[in-house]
Write a protein that holds these residues in place. Structure first.
Motif, PDB file in Angstrom:
ATOM      1  N   TYR A 196      -5.479   7.149   3.028  1.00 26.19           N
ATOM      2  CA  TYR A 196      -5.254   6.209   1.929  1.00 26.19           C
ATOM      3  C   TYR A 196      -5.880   6.612   0.587  1.00 26.19           C
ATOM      4  O   TYR A 196      -5.193   6.581  -0.438  1.00 26.19           O
TER       5      TYR A 196
ATOM      6  N   THR B 102       0.833  -1.215   0.000  1.00 31.21           N
ATOM      7  CA  THR B 102       0.000   0.000   0.000  1.00 31.21           C
ATOM      8  C   THR B 102       0.859   1.252   0.000  1.00 31.21           C
ATOM      9  O   THR B 102       0.542   2.236  -0.683  1.00 31.21           O
TER      10      THR B 102
ATOM     11  N   SER C 218      -9.595   6.203   5.570  1.00 31.92           N
ATOM     12  CA  SER C 218      -9.836   6.033   4.133  1.00 31.92           C
ATOM     13  C   SER C 218      -9.655   7.319   3.345  1.00 31.92           C
ATOM     14  O   SER C 218      -9.166   7.278   2.217  1.00 31.92           O
TER      15      SER C 218
ATOM     16  N   GLY D 129     -15.421   0.212   5.391  1.00 26.82           N
ATOM     17  CA  GLY D 129     -14.227   0.952   4.973  1.00 26.82           C
ATOM     18  C   GLY D 129     -14.477   1.970   3.884  1.00 26.82           C
ATOM     19  O   GLY D 129     -13.634   2.811   3.609  1.00 26.82           O
ATOM     20  N   TRP D 130     -15.599   1.890   3.236  1.00 22.74           N
ATOM     21  CA  TRP D 130     -15.988   2.893   2.241  1.00 22.74           C
ATOM     22  C   TRP D 130     -17.501   2.864   2.132  1.00 22.74           C
ATOM     23  O   TRP D 130     -18.174   2.117   2.857  1.00 22.74           O
TER      24      TRP D 130
ATOM     25  N   ARG E 121      -8.817  -4.681   8.094  1.00 25.02           N
ATOM     26  CA  ARG E 121      -8.883  -4.205   6.705  1.00 25.02           C
ATOM     27  C   ARG E 121      -7.793  -4.923   5.933  1.00 25.02           C
ATOM     28  O   ARG E 121      -6.642  -4.933   6.375  1.00 25.02           O
TER      29      ARG E 121
ATOM     30  N   HIS F  53      -8.786  -3.185  -0.320  1.00 22.44           N
ATOM     31  CA  HIS F  53      -8.886  -1.823   0.207  1.00 22.44           C
ATOM     32  C   HIS F  53      -8.407  -0.810  -0.839  1.00 22.44           C
ATOM     33  O   HIS F  53      -9.092   0.179  -1.128  1.00 22.44           O
TER      34      HIS F  53
ATOM     35  N   ALA G  94     -12.476  -4.234   0.230  1.00 21.13           N
ATOM     36  CA  ALA G  94     -12.283  -3.263   1.318  1.00 21.13           C
ATOM     37  C   ALA G  94     -13.125  -3.559   2.557  1.00 21.13           C
ATOM     38  O   ALA G  94     -12.767  -3.165   3.647  1.00 21.13           O
TER      39      ALA G  94
END
Ligand code: COA
Ligand code: AMP
Length: 639
Positions: A303, A58, A299, A404-405, A261, A266, A460
């Motif tokens: 990220y 990531t 998030s 996460g989203w 996560r 993700h 994610a």
């Protein structure tokens, strides 16, 4: 906004027809070390796993690749802190990469390797972002704990994650007060059974923390020494299905849930969302005014924007009082942000202080396109007000720490759909939304029931809870077989719009912060004078909901009730933290119960919120409700 010109229906149908093709295509936006053997492997995990066999990193995707491909000099992070004297600090992608590489080397020197956990208890400073990315770089799993939680909450999270190293700071800054983090950290470590090998402490100018020899290390000195020695750490290849982080969130008990996560899914989902949901272009300035302690901050402060090559604004301040209700407009104008993502409570606060939105005109908002709201239900009057004063789309969207989203939103990048105030709009690709009754029977449109998602969940979303597969199954997949239980109630209308109306469990949402009333009840019950208690969320104009505790004193308590009330308020602040906003305790002679002994929380809430209510048929003694009304009236509530 026109349903006919939006590409949403076509894109959603594409996902429905071919989910693996859809996410496989989206995954091309990521640099993989080894591409996934399978986009989705139904034979793995609790409901299947995304991008199995793939390896990636990531941090590489968030920093290195942008530096390698022309974004080295672009701002990656703009830190804006009215609470720190108005300081603004900008880091380019290259500068940020240098910081992260070095900090990763410092962590490696402490013995942190792939799979180790690192806890962060940090204020909103750039070093917190560096630390998250440094962990990602070396394959360590970070666990950020929000700074407004007390030592006991931190200790619980330390005991569950068992971090090798803890990263913290001397203090956080709140309006008019310095929050000393280090004593809270020391108390938490003393309370926890699991002890870290080392702590790295960022000394801020506002407060110098005492460092314990052997365990505590000065952050700035450690980084400076590593820089001087030219130490850096490279990106470690990790499996797409490995954990990137653990984020604890309130469950129905005092023990928080460690949401895991994963790494590959993700990245894929966040990249998709930046373009298609938020309509951001790489290189643009994006501002998410949350805290890195929450999923929204993970998030969309860290990220999402960095993976996407955007510039992220990190704000250490409040919507009002730092210095006034024009603070958000100042930040948008100064940094030329094209979008803002915040919680509705922030807008309620601004509206209260500047009802006509007069401060907006004092700033140049020409670059600003869209306001996104999430974290709690965006109440229609607040959305209407924001639209009226901003003259821009105001987009509510619904999501959870677990996902996460976004679950349901209005995909501006695909062409926004018409807004219906009070609805989170439509499901994002990956989410097959259903409304069911207790027996998992689908309910007709317009009927309120449990909002559930047909499995599998999209990339994610949580694969499990940290080292607790059984608790994960029990919490999310058991009640409605084949579905993920969101624990939110709502309905879907004839146009397919989803309306999220409230939780089905004892979670409350206070100023966009998710809290367990069960956890607060445990604290109240621990007070020596309290025989029984009930905590419930009551309506609040600013924070949406605030907790209110009803206590019954033990027989023979001679202390005045008011004193016990003050003590339990202080106890919740001490044990859960200031974030609970627990300021209201009410002593009552008895709690209303059903004949089988269940406390009638729903009825108490309706009375307190001035909502129409009917006498529950199962009530043991109807007179108890008169006592509740009297107690509320004595505090100017419920009348
Ligand atoms: N560290 C220590 N204490 C913190 C903290 C932190 N990181 N964040 C908040 N607190 C404290 C606050 O100082 C406050 O303490 P107090 O009781 O002594 O006043 C308490 O926790 C409650 O905080 P909060 O509910 O955030 O209210 P507030 O009074 O600080 O701010 C608003 C009020 C309306 C400005 C606020 O609700 C707001 O904007 N909240 C942010 C919403 C948000 O970002 N949600 C995240 C999900 S998107
Ligand atoms: P959290 O896990 O802290 O993000 O909180 C998730 C919970 O907040 C959800 O389960 C909802 O109850 C609530 N929530 C978040 N966003 C919305 C929204 N847009 N509309 C309604 N409720 C929301």
């Amino acid at each position: 906004m026109d349903a006919r010109t939006s590409r949403y229906r076509e894109i959603y149908a594409h996902w429905q027809r071919d989910p693996e093709g859809f996410w496989g295509e989206a995954a091309r936006a990521i640099d993989w070390i080894t591409p996934a053997a399978k986009v989705f492997d139904a034979s793995l995990g609790l409901y299947g796993r995304w991008f199995s066999g793939g390896s990636c990193n990531t941090c590489y995707n968030a920093l290195d690749r942008h530096v390698e491909r022309g974004r080295a000099q672009q701002a990656a992070l703009i830190h804006d802190s009215p609470l720190d004297g108005g300081k603004v600090t900008t880091f380019t992608y290259q500068e940020m990469l240098a910081e992260v590489k070095t900090l990763a080397a410092v962590l490696a020197e402490f013995g942190v390797t792939k799979g180790d956990r690192v806890t962060l208890y940090m204020p909103m400073v750039p070093e917190a972002v560096f630390a998250m990315l440094a962990c990602a770089r070396i394959g360590a799993i970070h666990s950020v704990v929000f700074g407004g939680f007390a030592a006991k909450e931190l200790a619980t999270r330390i005991d569950d994650a068992k971090p090798k190293v803890i990263l913290s700071a001397s203090c956080g800054l709140e309006p008019g007060r310095i929050v000393k983090y280090k004593p809270l950290l020391d108390d938490a470590i003393a309370l926890a059974r699991s002890k870290p090998k080392a702590c790295l402490i960022l000394q801020r100018p506002q407060e110098k923390a005492e460092l314990f020899k052997g365990r505590d290390h000065d952050w700035v000195a450690a980084v400076a020494a590593a820089k001087k020695a030219g130490k850096t750490a490279d990106c470690v290849p990790v499996a797409a299905t490995d954990p990137l982080y653990i984020l604890y969130t309130s469950g129905t008990t005092g023990i928080p849930k460690g949401v895991v996560r994963d790494i590959g899914g993700h990245m894929v989902a966040l990249m998709w969302s930046m373009a298609n949901l938020y309509d951001i272009k790489p290189g643009e300035v994006w501002w998410c005014a949350s805290d890195i302690g929450w999923v929204v901050g993970h998030s969309y402060i860290v990220y999402g924007p960095l993976l996407y090559g955007a510039t992220s604004v990190m704000y250490e301040g409040k919507p009002v009082g730092t210095p006034d209700a024009g603070a958000f407009w100042r930040v948008i104008a100064q940094h030329k942000a094209v979008a803002l993502f915040t919680a509705p409570t922030a807008f309620r606060a601004i509206k209260k202080e500047d009802p006509k939105g007069e401060k907006i005109g004092q700033h140049d908002l020409t670059k600003f396109r869209t306001l996104f709201l999430a974290g709690e239900r965006a109440d229609p009057p607040t959305v209407a007000w924001a639209e009226q004063v901003l003259h821009r789309p105001v987009i509510d969207h619904w999501w959870q720490t677990e996902t996460g989203w976004c679950i349901c939103g209005n995909p501006v990048g695909l062409g926004a759909l018409p807004v219906k105030h009070g609805s989170a709009t439509v499901p994002m690709p990956g989410y097959a939304m259903h409304v069911v009754d207790e027996s998992s029977k689908e309910l007709p449109s317009g009927t309120v029931g449990s909002l559930v998602v047909r499995l599998p969940l999209p990339p994610a979303a949580l694969p499990t809870l940290w080292q607790q597969d059984e608790r994960c199954k029990e919490s999310y997949f058991a009640e409605f077989p084949g579905y993920y239980k969101t624990a939110d109630a709502g309905y879907i209308d004839d146009d397919g719009y989803v309306w999220v109306m409230g939780r089905t469990d004892d979670i409350i949402n206070v100023a966009g912060h998710r809290l367990s009333t069960g956890g607060m009840e445990e604290v109240l019950a621990s007070h020596p004078d309290v025989a029984e208690c009930a905590v419930l969320g009551i309506a609040d104009d600013l924070k949406g909901e605030v907790p209110c505790g009803f206590i019954v004193l033990k027989a023979g308590v001679t202390k005045p009730a008011g004193e016990v009330e003050k003590e339990v308020v202080a106890l919740v602040r001490e044990k859960v933290g200031p974030v609970a906003s627990f300021k209201l305790a009410i002593t009552v002679p008895r709690l209303p119960k059903t004949r089988s002994g269940k406390i009638l929380r729903g009825t108490i809430k309706k009375i307190a919120d001035h909502e129409p209510w009917t006498m529950p048929a199962t009530i043991e003694d109807p007179k108890v409700l008169d006592e509740i009304k009297e107690a509320l009236a004595a505090k100017n509530l419920g009348t």
